[in-house]
Design an enzyme around this catalytic site. Structure first.
Site, PDB file in Angstrom:
ATOM      1  N   TYR A 149       0.716 -11.778   5.651  1.00  0.00           N
ATOM      2  CA  TYR A 149      -0.138 -10.727   6.279  1.00  0.00           C
ATOM      3  C   TYR A 149       0.751  -9.546   6.415  1.00  0.00           C
ATOM      4  CZ  TYR A 149      -3.453  -8.154   9.125  1.00  0.00           C
ATOM      5  OH  TYR A 149      -4.105  -7.050   9.960  1.00  0.00           O
ATOM      6  N   ASP A 244       9.345  -8.330   6.244  1.00  0.00           N
ATOM      7  CA  ASP A 244       8.252  -7.892   7.430  1.00  0.00           C
ATOM      8  C   ASP A 244       8.487  -8.807   8.590  1.00  0.00           C
ATOM      9  OD1 ASP A 244       4.490  -7.866   7.459  1.00  0.00           O
ATOM     10  OD2 ASP A 244       6.179  -7.442   9.082  1.00  0.00           O
ATOM     11  N   LYS A 272       5.270  -5.644  17.472  1.00  0.00           N
ATOM     12  CA  LYS A 272       5.103  -6.723  18.755  1.00  0.00           C
ATOM     13  C   LYS A 272       6.030  -6.739  19.719  1.00  0.00           C
ATOM     14  CE  LYS A 272       2.687  -9.419  15.253  1.00  0.00           C
ATOM     15  NZ  LYS A 272       1.099  -9.564  15.772  1.00  0.00           N
TER      16      LYS A 272
HETATM   17  P1  KE4 Z   1      -0.451  -4.589  13.610  1.00  0.00           P
HETATM   18  O1  KE4 Z   1      -0.992  -3.691  12.851  1.00  0.00           O
HETATM   19  O2  KE4 Z   1      -1.753  -5.781  13.977  1.00  0.00           O
HETATM   20  O3  KE4 Z   1       0.542  -4.307  15.071  1.00  0.00           O
HETATM   21  O4  KE4 Z   1       0.669  -5.615  12.786  1.00  0.00           O
HETATM   22  C1  KE4 Z   1       0.279  -5.868  11.474  1.00  0.00           C
HETATM   23  C2  KE4 Z   1       1.300  -7.185  10.960  1.00  0.00           C
HETATM   24  C3  KE4 Z   1       2.118  -7.009  10.106  1.00  0.00           C
HETATM   25  N1  KE4 Z   1       3.097  -7.970   9.531  1.00  0.00           N
HETATM   26  C4  KE4 Z   1       3.057  -8.968  10.149  1.00  0.00           C
HETATM   27  C5  KE4 Z   1       3.982 -10.231   9.774  1.00  0.00           C
HETATM   28  C6  KE4 Z   1       1.970  -9.376  11.201  1.00  0.00           C
HETATM   29  O5  KE4 Z   1       1.808 -10.656  11.672  1.00  0.00           O
HETATM   30  C7  KE4 Z   1       0.884  -8.434  11.584  1.00  0.00           C
HETATM   31  C8  KE4 Z   1      -0.094  -8.728  12.486  1.00  0.00           C
HETATM   32  N2  KE4 Z   1      -0.202  -9.843  13.033  1.00  0.00           N
HETATM   33  C9  KE4 Z   1      -1.461 -10.433  13.269  1.00  0.00           C
HETATM   34  C10 KE4 Z   1      -1.313 -11.944  13.832  1.00  0.00           C
HETATM   35  N3  KE4 Z   1      -1.755 -12.698  12.654  1.00  0.00           N
HETATM   36  C11 KE4 Z   1      -2.191  -9.602  14.571  1.00  0.00           C
HETATM   37  C12 KE4 Z   1      -3.437 -10.308  15.186  1.00  0.00           C
HETATM   38  C13 KE4 Z   1      -4.560  -9.433  15.071  1.00  0.00           C
HETATM   39  O6  KE4 Z   1      -4.678  -9.010  13.781  1.00  0.00           O
HETATM   40  O7  KE4 Z   1      -5.438  -9.151  15.916  1.00  0.00           O
END
Ligand code: KE4
Length: 438
Positions: A149, A244, A272
């Site tokens: 993701y 990523d 994060k």
């Molecule tokens: P954000 O846009 O949510 O800050 O980051 C996206 C993203 C990008 N790359 C990786 C590897 C990530 O894990 C994420 C976001 N992780 C999720 C957890 N599975 C955020 C939790 C959510 O979507 O509420």
């Protein structure tokens, strides 16, 4: 007219109100507990390794805001940094020293970074990194892996097409086919498939992007040689390698997966931990690539709140601590004990289970293992996981509300929390076993 203040409302009351004005009652789907059943609790505060809900119930928290809180909830260093900045303003739309400090810290800690741009989320970071890779190479196609993701920008919302190397198909309404037709998709850890695709069409690819350790399909480490193989293939075909590390950065080692596995990508995305719970993302890497970013180069990228003084105050406080302390060996040893105990609790109740740990990230599958890809992970017993999640919650342990997420630790998780968690796991496993051991 807004309803009454929320401080005295119970989770049930808030849940009723939330669903009237927020899609699914949440601002991010996973929080809805849709994957595990039951109703989410509403948080009143976090403290160290705990969350406390509006009904006063306390939970050992293994989500840690999905990674950011390596120092735990409301760490004094973070609180002080925010209090100090707050009275000087919340945003300027003009450069600050704190952004320079954060960029210098990231460059100093992450092997691939010569230059970096701060943004407001992981999604912005990966969206921008892909645009830079495309702008720098003049190519449009890119490869991602099933189960990885990278946030919710259109090019990443793709399901496997009819043939893996043919055009990607949207996996969400609202994503036009043109947005994903350059996206190729292959199973994680399948290096031969990557090699064969690039031998055929490598010259068309701008990049390969991946989570170097998958944390969005449960926790799935790279097989030995996988990351190095991708590095060699991208170099041979003039494509960029993008790690990523939004989740793995400052989670699997102080220098991220690239330090832990000794493979240096051309671009890295972060998020994060670098914001300590405030909205900060970043993308960066080779200077020659990053100098294609506006205003130096022609690849456009911008953001009103990028490098925001509150967010960089919190993020710098956490990064300062990480520059002076390496918590990862200890966190990994703790995670190993936690996962071993949880797997033993489940298998002891007759439930097939396996677990993985990388640094301060961990995962338990209701699957006998090994789990090497998202396809493997999909064979786990997700229905029983939902029941297990609810039984753990009842016993004061908050696991990620999805079988396809990773668990996170902080430096504030200690012996008391470990004991509570493993006792809960033993009891919960008995509850959800097919024929509970009498
Ligand atoms: P954000 O846009 O949510 O800050 O980051 C996206 C993203 C990008 N790359 C990786 C590897 C990530 O894990 C994420 C976001 N992780 C999720 C957890 N599975 C955020 C939790 C959510 O979507 O509420």
């Amino acid at each position: 007219m807004a309803s009454s203040p929320t401080s005295s409302s119970t989770s049930a009351e808030l849940w009723d109100r939330a669903r009237k004005v927020l899609p699914g009652g949440v601002n991010s789907p996973v929080r809805s507990f849709k994957s595990v059943g039951g109703d989410p609790f509403f948080v009143e505060r976090g403290q160290g390794p705990y969350l406390v809900d509006t009904d006063g119930r306390r939970y050992v928290d293994y989500i840690m805001s999905w990674g950011p809180l390596i120092l735990g909830h409301a760490h004094p260093l973070i609180v002080e940094a925010l209090e100090d900045q707050l009275t000087r303003g919340t945003s300027y739309g003009a450069p600050t020293g704190a952004e320079v400090e954060m960029a210098e810290r990231l460059v100093g800690l992450m092997p691939s970074l010569e230059m970096v741009r701060l943004v407001n989320s992981g999604t912005e970071a990966t969206m921008s990194a892909l645009r830079v890779a495309r702008g720098h190479t003049g190519r449009n196609r890119f490869l991602k892996f099933t189960g990885c993701y990278h946030g919710h920008a259109d090019p990443f919302l793709v399901a496997a097409g009819s043939g893996v190397a043919t055009l990607g198909l949207p996996n969400s309404p609202g994503v036009p086919e043109e947005a994903v037709r350059h996206t190729a998709l292959l199973p994680f850890n399948d290096l031969e498939a990557v090699r064969s695709l690039f031998n055929d069409r490598g010259g068309e690819f701008a990049a390969i992007i991946l989570e170097p350790v998958m944390g969005n399909a449960g926790l799935i480490p790279p097989e030995p040689g996988f990351l190095k193989g991708l590095r060699e293939i991208t170099e041979a075909h003039g494509a960029l390698l993008i790690f990523d590390e939004v989740m793995t950065g400052f989670r699997v080692a102080r220098g991220g997966a690239q330090e832990r596995f000794g493979v240096t990508p051309d671009l890295t995305t972060l998020g994060k931990v670098i914001g300590a719970g405030l909205p900060v993302g970043a993308f960066g890497g080779r200077r020659d690539v990053m100098e294609s970013v506006a205003p130096v180069g022609p690849v456009y990228q911008a953001g009103t709140l990028s490098g925001n003084p509150l967010a960089t105050a919190a993020g710098n406080a956490q990064l300062r601590w990480l520059a002076e302390n390496d918590p990862f060996p200890e966190l990994e040893a703790y995670a190993e004990r936690l996962v071993k105990g949880m797997v033993e609790a489940l298998t002891g109740a007759g439930i097939p289970a396996s677990g993985q740990v990388v640094g301060s990230m961990w995962g338990v599958f209701l699957h006998p293992g090994p789990v090497r890809s998202f396809e493997d992970a999909q064979e786990a017993d997700t229905e029983r996981f939902g029941r297990f999640h609810r039984e753990m919650l009842r016993r004061g342990v908050f696991l990620a509300p999805s079988p396809f997420e990773a668990g996170f630790l902080s430096i504030t998780h200690g012996e008391e929390e470990l004991e509570l968690t493993l006792a809960a796991a033993r009891a919960a496993a008995e509850e959800v076993a097919d024929d509970p051991v009498l």
